[in-house]
Scaffold this active site. Structure first.
Site, PDB file in Angstrom:
ATOM      1  N   LYS A  55       0.743  -1.288   0.120  1.00 12.21           N
ATOM      2  CA  LYS A  55       0.180   0.154  -0.040  1.00 12.21           C
ATOM      3  C   LYS A  55       1.048   1.191   0.102  1.00 12.21           C
ATOM      4  O   LYS A  55       1.698   1.453   0.548  1.00 12.21           O
ATOM      5  CB  LYS A  55      -0.817   0.118   1.068  1.00 12.21           C
ATOM      6  CG  LYS A  55      -2.060   0.937   1.329  1.00 12.21           C
ATOM      7  CD  LYS A  55      -2.664   0.990   2.471  1.00 12.21           C
ATOM      8  CE  LYS A  55      -3.865   2.013   2.704  1.00 12.21           C
ATOM      9  NZ  LYS A  55      -4.749   1.865   3.850  1.00 12.21           N
ATOM     10  N   SER A  64      -9.643   1.805   3.281  1.00 14.58           N
ATOM     11  CA  SER A  64      -8.890   2.411   2.287  1.00 14.58           C
ATOM     12  C   SER A  64      -7.817   1.614   1.540  1.00 14.58           C
ATOM     13  O   SER A  64      -7.336   2.051   0.461  1.00 14.58           O
ATOM     14  CB  SER A  64      -8.139   3.605   2.980  1.00 14.58           C
ATOM     15  OG  SER A  64      -7.281   2.995   4.036  1.00 14.58           O
ATOM     16  N   SER A  87      -9.542  -0.573   7.390  1.00 12.28           N
ATOM     17  CA  SER A  87      -8.948  -0.422   6.141  1.00 12.28           C
ATOM     18  C   SER A  87      -8.429  -1.752   5.619  1.00 12.28           C
ATOM     19  O   SER A  87      -8.230  -1.678   4.174  1.00 12.28           O
ATOM     20  CB  SER A  87      -8.125   0.544   6.103  1.00 12.28           C
ATOM     21  OG  SER A  87      -8.739   1.676   5.614  1.00 12.28           O
TER      22      SER A  87
HETATM   23  N1  GLN Z   1     -12.995   4.007   6.409  1.00 12.61           N
HETATM   24  C1  GLN Z   1     -12.045   4.310   7.827  1.00 12.61           C
HETATM   25  C2  GLN Z   1     -11.812   5.894   7.857  1.00 12.61           C
HETATM   26  O1  GLN Z   1     -12.083   6.419   6.647  1.00 12.61           O
HETATM   27  C3  GLN Z   1     -11.140   3.298   8.112  1.00 12.61           C
HETATM   28  C4  GLN Z   1      -9.720   3.905   7.300  1.00 12.61           C
HETATM   29  C5  GLN Z   1      -8.463   3.156   7.755  1.00 12.61           C
HETATM   30  O2  GLN Z   1      -8.662   1.991   8.408  1.00 12.61           O
HETATM   31  N2  GLN Z   1      -7.564   3.617   7.501  1.00 12.61           N
HETATM   32  O3  GLN Z   1     -11.389   6.323   8.341  1.00 12.61           O
END
Ligand code: GLN
Length: 480
Positions: A76, A151, A175
């Site tokens: 990532k 994400s 995420s």
């Molecule tokens: N969807 C969550 C957010 O937008 C989790 C994102 C993540 O775990 N990086 O914060």
């Protein structure tokens, strides 16, 4: 190609397969599908092939290779590798190149993992759909009208579409697990503090944790084991001994597990009925084998999403202060005065969601509202942790849905108010809020009424009890 490292390694040992062939297989898939799916931002073609050749040479000389020989990994775009561009899927980092390699990644490289490229994601890991990247949306490989989740969407899609064997993601509020659920792969987030965050671009530092996306639990266990453990560069990493997750997972056990499920989650109005029914079916199968599955109460469920978004926005607003057009990356070319440097760079460098969170975070930390929002959210975080740990005093894991629905359509939630997107995280943020519990998503199901889209079952374990959680995971996988 085999979907497990151990099968690949057996073939390598028996000289039925070459590392170059493995890398070429993934490169061909990238070539064929990445244009449409947009999972990779950079592909390290020459380097990956060169490393493969080097490993093949060692193999033919019967030299011993690292434990990850044959592992082809995507990473990532928030995990740094020295000399490689790192963008966090944002414009604001410009052409910045990492000046060091993340500890976790270095440990994998040292065991002969081959890094095939960097993976697209939501900008600064903020999002649940991979629609927030400055480099374009990522598409779900099973149905390109759908989001892959976020994400770590690129990480999930890269594994789903066999563009690499496994991938690294980061999990601040789901995420790793949510995209794993949407793409039908395994997503494992270890305990906060198990893996060093040195070289992981910070979103919300007290929540962030590196995790894995893979085709099975065994690969996840091995990668986690190698990445874990103390690191002089990150004082929040636990000093605890790292168990041999992969060996422990391989051991047979006839232990009968104690599994709790949260009644308010399984009965939540946002939960898709097919998902609910599938999970109850799995519970019945486990019970038939002698495991205990019982309902418990967790009345704080409606507080999870608001608390998570207040605290993570607060931390993000502080963490992202460093992107100012001075220290890193991009600066707006027309900026003349100091004020313009900040204003223009940050206005044009950040995307809408990142700016929303910086503003929200700055607001909840402002002197007039600090107690009303930030302090209150911290108190609720503690209550969430206490209540969750209390459940785990009596049970090995908490099981439930990873997501309220299967992958939604591209654009569907983004055009609504942001709260709709945030609510997609209702089941995943608990693990991060409750002191950073380990959690995983198992790709057990296909949604019959919705295009056979995959969805997952989530397990949350006790702190630093990844091994137990993985074993319960294996029981679910075996029983279906
Ligand atoms: N969807 C969550 C957010 O937008 C989790 C994102 C993540 O775990 N990086 O914060």
């Amino acid at each position: 190609m085999h979907k497990s490292l151990s099968q690949i390694q057996t073939d390598l040992k028996d000289k039925k397969l070459k590392v170059v062939e493995i890398v070429s297989f993934y490169l061909e898939n990238i070539e064929a599908r990445n244009g449409e799916l947009n999972a990779f931002l950079e592909v390290y073609k020459e380097e990956a092939l060169a490393k493969a050749q080097e490993l093949d040479k060692k193999l033919s000389n019967n030299e011993t290779l690292g434990r990850l020989a044959g592992m082809v990994l995507g990473v990532k775009d928030v995990i740094c590798q020295k000399g490689k561009p790192i963008k966090a899927a944002s414009k604001i980092l410009g052409n910045f190149e990492s000046v060091y390699t993340a500890t976790a990644l270095q440990r994998l490289i040292d065991e002969d993992a081959i890094i095939i490229g960097s993976l697209n994601c939501d900008e600064f890991a903020m999002g649940s759909s991979s629609e927030n990247s400055a480099f374009g949306i990522i598409k779900n490989a099973q149905d390109t009208q759908r989001v892959p989740g976020g994400s770590s969407g690129g990480s999930a899609v890269a594994v789903q579409a066999e563009m690499c064997l496994a991938a690294l993601g980061s999990d601040t509020g789901g995420s790793v697990r949510q995209p794993a659920s949407f793409c039908g792969v395994f997503g494992v987030k270890p305990t906060y503090g198990r893996i060093s965050r040195h070289g992981l671009i910070a979103y919300a530092s007290s929540f962030d944790q590196i995790g894995t996306l893979s085709h099975n639990l065994e690969d996840a266990a091995l990668l986690t084991e190698i990445m874990s453990g103390k690191d002089d560069f990150d004082s929040t990493v636990s000093q605890k001994e790292v168990p041999a997750f992969s060996t422990e997972l391989a051991e047979k056990t006839d232990k009968k597990f104690r599994i709790a499920y949260i009644r308010q989650a399984l009965e939540h109005p946002s939960l898709d009925k097919t998902i609910q029914a599938s999970i109850f079916e799995s519970f019945e199968k486990l019970k038939a084998e002698g495991h205990t599955v019982e309902a418990v109460d967790f009345p704080l469920i409606e507080y999870l999403v608001p608390t998570y978004y207040i605290l993570t926005a607060a931390e993000a607003s502080s963490n992202l202060g460093r992107y100012d057009g001075v220290h890193f990356g991009w600066r707006h070319p027309e900026a003349q005065t100091l004020d313009e440097v900040y204003e223009l760079t940050r206005t044009y460098g950040f995307g809408a969601e990142v700016k929303r969170r910086i503003m929200l975070g700055t607001f909840v930390l402002s002197s007039g509202y600090y107690d009303a929002y930030y302090t209150k959210a911290q108190k609720i975080r503690r209550m969430v942790q206490d209540a969750t740990l209390q459940i785990l005093e009596n049970y090995d894991v908490i099981a439930g849905p990873t997501t309220p629905s299967p992958a939604f359509k591209i654009g569907e939630k983004k055009k609504q108010d942001p709260t709709q997107m945030y609510l997609a995280d209702i089941f995943t943020v608990q693990a991060n809020l409750a002191g950073g519990l380990p959690a995983l998503s198992l790709p057990l199901y296909k949604h019959k009424e919705d295009n056979n889209l995959p969805f997952g079952l989530q397990l949350m374990g006790n702190k630093f009890e990844e091994s137990e959680m993985l074993k319960v995971g294996r029981a679910f996988v075996e029983l279906g």
